[in-house]
Write an enzyme that holds these catalytic residues in place. Sequence first.
Site, PDB file in Angstrom:
ATOM      1  N   MET A  21       0.818  -1.204   0.000  1.00 54.85           N
ATOM      2  CA  MET A  21       0.000   0.000   0.000  1.00 54.85           C
ATOM      3  C   MET A  21       0.856   1.260   0.000  1.00 54.85           C
ATOM      4  SD  MET A  21      -3.188  -0.617  -0.311  1.00 54.85           S
ATOM      5  CE  MET A  21      -3.408   1.144  -0.194  1.00 54.85           C
ATOM      6  N   ASP A  73      14.481   2.678  10.050  1.00 53.36           N
ATOM      7  CA  ASP A  73      13.821   1.861  11.059  1.00 53.36           C
ATOM      8  C   ASP A  73      12.848   2.789  11.773  1.00 53.36           C
ATOM      9  OD1 ASP A  73      12.975   0.493  13.293  1.00 53.36           O
ATOM     10  OD2 ASP A  73      14.981   0.085  14.085  1.00 53.36           O
ATOM     11  N   VAL A  74      11.557   2.594  11.557  1.00 50.43           N
ATOM     12  CA  VAL A  74      10.562   3.531  12.090  1.00 50.43           C
ATOM     13  C   VAL A  74      10.449   3.491  13.611  1.00 50.43           C
ATOM     14  CG1 VAL A  74       9.149   3.691  10.003  1.00 50.43           C
ATOM     15  CG2 VAL A  74       8.696   1.862  11.676  1.00 50.43           C
ATOM     16  N   ASN A 111       2.501   4.837   7.481  1.00 51.17           N
ATOM     17  CA  ASN A 111       1.947   3.647   6.829  1.00 51.17           C
ATOM     18  C   ASN A 111       2.603   2.349   7.276  1.00 51.17           C
ATOM     19  OD1 ASN A 111       0.599   2.192   4.380  1.00 51.17           O
ATOM     20  ND2 ASN A 111       2.794   1.841   4.083  1.00 51.17           N
ATOM     21  N   TYR A 163      -2.178  -6.839  17.377  1.00 52.73           N
ATOM     22  CA  TYR A 163      -2.526  -6.053  16.195  1.00 52.73           C
ATOM     23  C   TYR A 163      -3.685  -5.115  16.519  1.00 52.73           C
ATOM     24  CZ  TYR A 163      -3.726  -4.800  11.412  1.00 52.73           C
ATOM     25  OH  TYR A 163      -4.000  -4.088  10.259  1.00 52.73           O
ATOM     26  N   LYS A 201      -3.647  -0.943  16.749  1.00 52.00           N
ATOM     27  CA  LYS A 201      -4.448  -0.149  15.822  1.00 52.00           C
ATOM     28  C   LYS A 201      -5.481   0.712  16.565  1.00 52.00           C
ATOM     29  CE  LYS A 201      -2.376  -1.369  12.065  1.00 52.00           C
ATOM     30  NZ  LYS A 201      -1.548  -0.370  11.340  1.00 52.00           N
ATOM     31  N   THR A 215      -4.383  -7.304  -2.102  1.00 54.07           N
ATOM     32  CA  THR A 215      -2.932  -7.225  -2.271  1.00 54.07           C
ATOM     33  C   THR A 215      -2.430  -8.562  -2.811  1.00 54.07           C
ATOM     34  OG1 THR A 215      -2.523  -7.997  -0.010  1.00 54.07           O
ATOM     35  CG2 THR A 215      -2.712  -5.609  -0.342  1.00 54.07           C
TER      36      THR A 215
END
Length: 244
Positions: free
Chosen positions: A18, A60-61, A87, A150, A154, A185
Amino acid sequence: MARLHNKVAIITGAAQGMGATHARAFVQEGALVVLTDLNEQKGQALAAELGPNALFIKQDVTSEEDWAKVVEETTQAFGNIDVLVNNAGITMAQSILDTSLAQYRKILEINQVSVFLGMKAVIPVMQQAKTGSIINISSINGLVGGAIGYTDSKFAVRGMSKAAALECAPFGIRVNSVHPGVIETPMLMQEDAKAAVEEFAKTIPLKRIAKPEEVTSMVLYLASDDSSYSTGSEFVIDGGLTAQ
């Protein structure tokens, strides 16, 4: 004029999936785009494909130092930061009893802490310009239950977006969360999963799963001035799934 003419955008997790779809559309709409990802090979290839209005930075976020580097290199290259699309993320679908503490912390670091770090890094630049749009990619599992870890992360993205929106509103900075449902996807549509996905699609009110471009259209809207009065809100793209 293109909807994102001369806007400078950072998109994390942009080397594939995405994120890459968003990056392509942003460049087509006139943006100067910084793509970040750990996958240097794919990220560099996409930036080369997109041309001089795209720059890849390995990141590396979950690293505060890497975020400082991305902000510095973005402003050096393009002069400003108008848009951040948080994202990058990972999925995990297993029982709470089968989830180790290390696994739990990993998904929170990537899906939740990275969003905090990204917002913290870009807000000072946006404050100086008195404008900006931060788009945090959550999920329908930020609205309804799903897998442990998860879902938690979120939901946190949704809450952080609201808290940041209130704090940033006086500076003209908007913060919103995007909540995709089931998206078509390549990984999802592999032969071993395709039949199950098509069967699940029958339970969605619109009777189909979303195209990646349908999510990108929402992200483009939030990045553009078309959404100038939208902040602190959830934007759901799920074909009516959570309305049932």
